[in-house]
Write a protein that holds these residues in place. Sequence first.
Motif, PDB file in Angstrom:
ATOM      1  N   PHE A  39       0.835  -1.205   0.000  1.00 42.16           N
ATOM      2  CA  PHE A  39       0.000   0.000   0.000  1.00 42.16           C
ATOM      3  C   PHE A  39       0.871   1.256   0.000  1.00 42.16           C
ATOM      4  N   HIS A  40       0.429   2.276  -0.760  1.00 35.02           N
ATOM      5  CA  HIS A  40       1.136   3.544  -0.836  1.00 35.02           C
ATOM      6  C   HIS A  40       0.152   4.696  -0.656  1.00 35.02           C
ATOM      7  N   PRO A  41       0.436   5.615   0.246  1.00 35.74           N
ATOM      8  CA  PRO A  41      -0.393   6.810   0.378  1.00 35.74           C
ATOM      9  C   PRO A  41      -0.147   7.731  -0.820  1.00 35.74           C
ATOM     10  N   PRO A  42      -0.946   8.786  -0.974  1.00 35.98           N
ATOM     11  CA  PRO A  42      -0.754   9.674  -2.128  1.00 35.98           C
ATOM     12  C   PRO A  42       0.662  10.259  -2.215  1.00 35.98           C
ATOM     13  N   PHE A  43       1.206  10.702  -1.085  1.00 43.16           N
ATOM     14  CA  PHE A  43       2.566  11.265  -1.072  1.00 43.16           C
ATOM     15  C   PHE A  43       3.472  10.367  -0.236  1.00 43.16           C
ATOM     16  N   GLU A  44       4.639  10.098  -0.794  1.00 40.91           N
ATOM     17  CA  GLU A  44       5.524   9.132  -0.139  1.00 40.91           C
ATOM     18  C   GLU A  44       6.978   9.577  -0.278  1.00 40.91           C
ATOM     19  N   ASP A  45       7.691   9.523   0.822  1.00 42.66           N
ATOM     20  CA  ASP A  45       9.115   9.871   0.823  1.00 42.66           C
ATOM     21  C   ASP A  45       9.893   8.603   0.464  1.00 42.66           C
ATOM     22  N   VAL A  46      10.333   8.526  -0.777  1.00 45.52           N
ATOM     23  CA  VAL A  46      10.972   7.307  -1.281  1.00 45.52           C
ATOM     24  C   VAL A  46      12.457   7.283  -0.911  1.00 45.52           C
ATOM     25  N   GLN A  47      12.891   6.162  -0.370  1.00 45.94           N
ATOM     26  CA  GLN A  47      14.302   5.965  -0.041  1.00 45.94           C
ATOM     27  C   GLN A  47      14.771   4.690  -0.734  1.00 45.94           C
ATOM     28  N   GLY A  48      15.881   4.767  -1.438  1.00 43.69           N
ATOM     29  CA  GLY A  48      16.394   3.541  -2.055  1.00 43.69           C
ATOM     30  C   GLY A  48      16.826   3.756  -3.488  1.00 43.69           C
ATOM     31  N   ALA A  49      17.031   2.646  -4.171  1.00 40.94           N
ATOM     32  CA  ALA A  49      17.588   2.712  -5.521  1.00 40.94           C
ATOM     33  C   ALA A  49      16.582   3.175  -6.555  1.00 40.94           C
ATOM     34  N   THR A  50      15.296   3.102  -6.243  1.00 39.16           N
ATOM     35  CA  THR A  50      14.297   3.439  -7.257  1.00 39.16           C
ATOM     36  C   THR A  50      14.193   4.937  -7.487  1.00 39.16           C
ATOM     37  N   ALA A  51      14.690   5.759  -6.559  1.00 39.51           N
ATOM     38  CA  ALA A  51      14.609   7.214  -6.706  1.00 39.51           C
ATOM     39  C   ALA A  51      15.680   7.849  -5.824  1.00 39.51           C
ATOM     40  N   PRO A  52      16.075   9.066  -6.166  1.00 38.33           N
ATOM     41  CA  PRO A  52      17.054   9.759  -5.317  1.00 38.33           C
ATOM     42  C   PRO A  52      16.539   9.905  -3.902  1.00 38.33           C
ATOM     43  N   ALA A  53      17.448   9.925  -2.949  1.00 40.24           N
ATOM     44  CA  ALA A  53      17.045  10.060  -1.544  1.00 40.24           C
ATOM     45  C   ALA A  53      16.211  11.315  -1.347  1.00 40.24           C
ATOM     46  N   ASN A  54      15.244  11.195  -0.458  1.00 39.61           N
ATOM     47  CA  ASN A  54      14.368  12.318  -0.118  1.00 39.61           C
ATOM     48  C   ASN A  54      13.507  12.805  -1.294  1.00 39.61           C
ATOM     49  N   THR A  55      13.276  11.940  -2.241  1.00 42.69           N
ATOM     50  CA  THR A  55      12.386  12.276  -3.345  1.00 42.69           C
ATOM     51  C   THR A  55      10.947  11.959  -2.935  1.00 42.69           C
ATOM     52  N   ILE A  56      10.065  12.927  -3.086  1.00 39.13           N
ATOM     53  CA  ILE A  56       8.658  12.718  -2.750  1.00 39.13           C
ATOM     54  C   ILE A  56       7.907  12.331  -4.022  1.00 39.13           C
ATOM     55  N   THR A  57       7.284  11.193  -3.985  1.00 38.85           N
ATOM     56  CA  THR A  57       6.519  10.743  -5.146  1.00 38.85           C
ATOM     57  C   THR A  57       5.032  10.985  -4.909  1.00 38.85           C
ATOM     58  N   TYR A  58       4.311  11.108  -6.020  1.00 37.93           N
ATOM     59  CA  TYR A  58       2.864  11.311  -5.955  1.00 37.93           C
ATOM     60  C   TYR A  58       2.191  10.090  -6.557  1.00 37.93           C
ATOM     61  N   ASN A  59       1.387   9.396  -5.731  1.00 37.53           N
ATOM     62  CA  ASN A  59       0.735   8.164  -6.175  1.00 37.53           C
ATOM     63  C   ASN A  59      -0.739   8.366  -6.535  1.00 37.53           C
ATOM     64  N   GLY A  60      -1.161   9.624  -6.560  1.00 37.28           N
ATOM     65  CA  GLY A  60      -2.547   9.911  -6.932  1.00 37.28           C
ATOM     66  C   GLY A  60      -2.650  10.222  -8.411  1.00 37.28           C
ATOM     67  N   ASN A  61      -3.745  10.879  -8.803  1.00 34.76           N
ATOM     68  CA  ASN A  61      -3.910  11.313 -10.191  1.00 34.76           C
ATOM     69  C   ASN A  61      -4.501  12.722 -10.205  1.00 34.76           C
ATOM     70  N   ASN A  62      -4.824  13.204 -11.384  1.00 34.69           N
ATOM     71  CA  ASN A  62      -5.321  14.578 -11.532  1.00 34.69           C
ATOM     72  C   ASN A  62      -6.835  14.637 -11.767  1.00 34.69           C
ATOM     73  N   ALA A  63      -7.529  13.537 -11.486  1.00 34.84           N
ATOM     74  CA  ALA A  63      -8.970  13.500 -11.760  1.00 34.84           C
ATOM     75  C   ALA A  63      -9.738  14.435 -10.826  1.00 34.84           C
ATOM     76  N   ASP A  64     -10.782  15.062 -11.395  1.00 33.74           N
ATOM     77  CA  ASP A  64     -11.671  15.906 -10.602  1.00 33.74           C
ATOM     78  C   ASP A  64     -12.750  15.052  -9.953  1.00 33.74           C
ATOM     79  N   ILE A  65     -13.140  15.426  -8.739  1.00 23.79           N
ATOM     80  CA  ILE A  65     -14.282  14.803  -8.063  1.00 23.79           C
ATOM     81  C   ILE A  65     -15.417  15.816  -8.120  1.00 23.79           C
ATOM     82  N   VAL A  66     -16.441  15.488  -8.883  1.00 27.70           N
ATOM     83  CA  VAL A  66     -17.505  16.453  -9.184  1.00 27.70           C
ATOM     84  C   VAL A  66     -18.807  16.050  -8.506  1.00 27.70           C
ATOM     85  N   PHE A  67     -19.448  17.008  -7.849  1.00 24.79           N
ATOM     86  CA  PHE A  67     -20.749  16.802  -7.222  1.00 24.79           C
ATOM     87  C   PHE A  67     -21.801  17.584  -7.999  1.00 24.79           C
ATOM     88  N   LYS A  68     -22.935  16.954  -8.224  1.00 22.24           N
ATOM     89  CA  LYS A  68     -24.065  17.650  -8.856  1.00 22.24           C
ATOM     90  C   LYS A  68     -24.835  18.374  -7.759  1.00 22.24           C
TER      91      LYS A  68
END
Length: 320
Positions: free
Chosen positions: A152-181
């Motif tokens: 499981f990954h929250p929307p924002f994650e402080d990634v540590q390790g070989a997959t990204a530079p140290a202290n890189t914050i990744t975004y696991n969400g998207n840009n979709a709008d949530i629309v209410f009628k």
Amino acid sequence: MTIRSTNPMNSAQLLLDLQRSKDRLSLYTSQLTSGKRIINIGDDPGGSAAILNFQASIGQNKQYMAQIDTATSYLANTEDVASSMQTEVTRLMQLAQTGMTGTQSSVSRQAIASEVDGIFDHLMNLANTQVQGKYIFAGSMTTGYTDPLGVFHPPFEDVQGATAPANTITYNGNNADIVFKVGASSNVTTNVAGDTLFFGGPAATSLGSATDIFKVAKDLSQALTSGNTAAMQTAYDSLKTISDHVNVVITDLGGRQSGIDQIKTSLSTLNTNLAAVESSVEDVDYADAITSYTKENVAQQASLATMAKTNRQTLFDYLA
């Protein structure tokens, strides 16, 4: 022995009139008891249809107002977070200015860097804010992201390790709008995409840029630790840009809330007017109903008297 003879047709008519009178009396009694003019659909088909239409419209408007209440809750929480972020950005700017003064020692700059790190952690918590168990800065991925390995990954994650530079914050969400009628022809977007607020734009182009609050905060902390005043100035300039962007977001959120508040007020007023019109169609006029009841009661008594008199007539009454 007296022989009584009645006209069958007259008796039948009297009975029919009496039954009709009883029905009308029953209707007037129900009206006076319930306060409603229309008890059954058959009492006034046209009026009944109008009442159903009024009730349907009022019910639909109530649903829209409930949607507005929910939308307002999400918008208010989003604005609160954005305001908290703005407070932290302002504090980071103050700390950057303090760090650039020539009177600061390496020890004092390290203390300032520690406060910056604390603000960084708070910003991470803000970015992963949940309302009613849903992440409000993840686009449509409000329950977070689970990768193919089941992690499981929250929307924002402080990634540590070989997959990204140290202290890189990744975004696991998207840009979709949530629309209410919130009305027959009105919709409102209740969210702000997380990367838009915290990175300054889509993650693909803004992550790690001068508008990425996490990157800028980390850069400021490192500049304070190393005593690099030029880097502190760069961070300060970036924070000014970020502050302006956050202000725009806050203003937009306030505008959305103001807009749906006006819609709710209009819907509430409309429902009040519809209820008044419905009442004029449905509710009984007590004065008129009492008058009608009294007249019908007198008529019924007269019918009973006539029937009693008819039943007392004898054969000699008809032969006379």
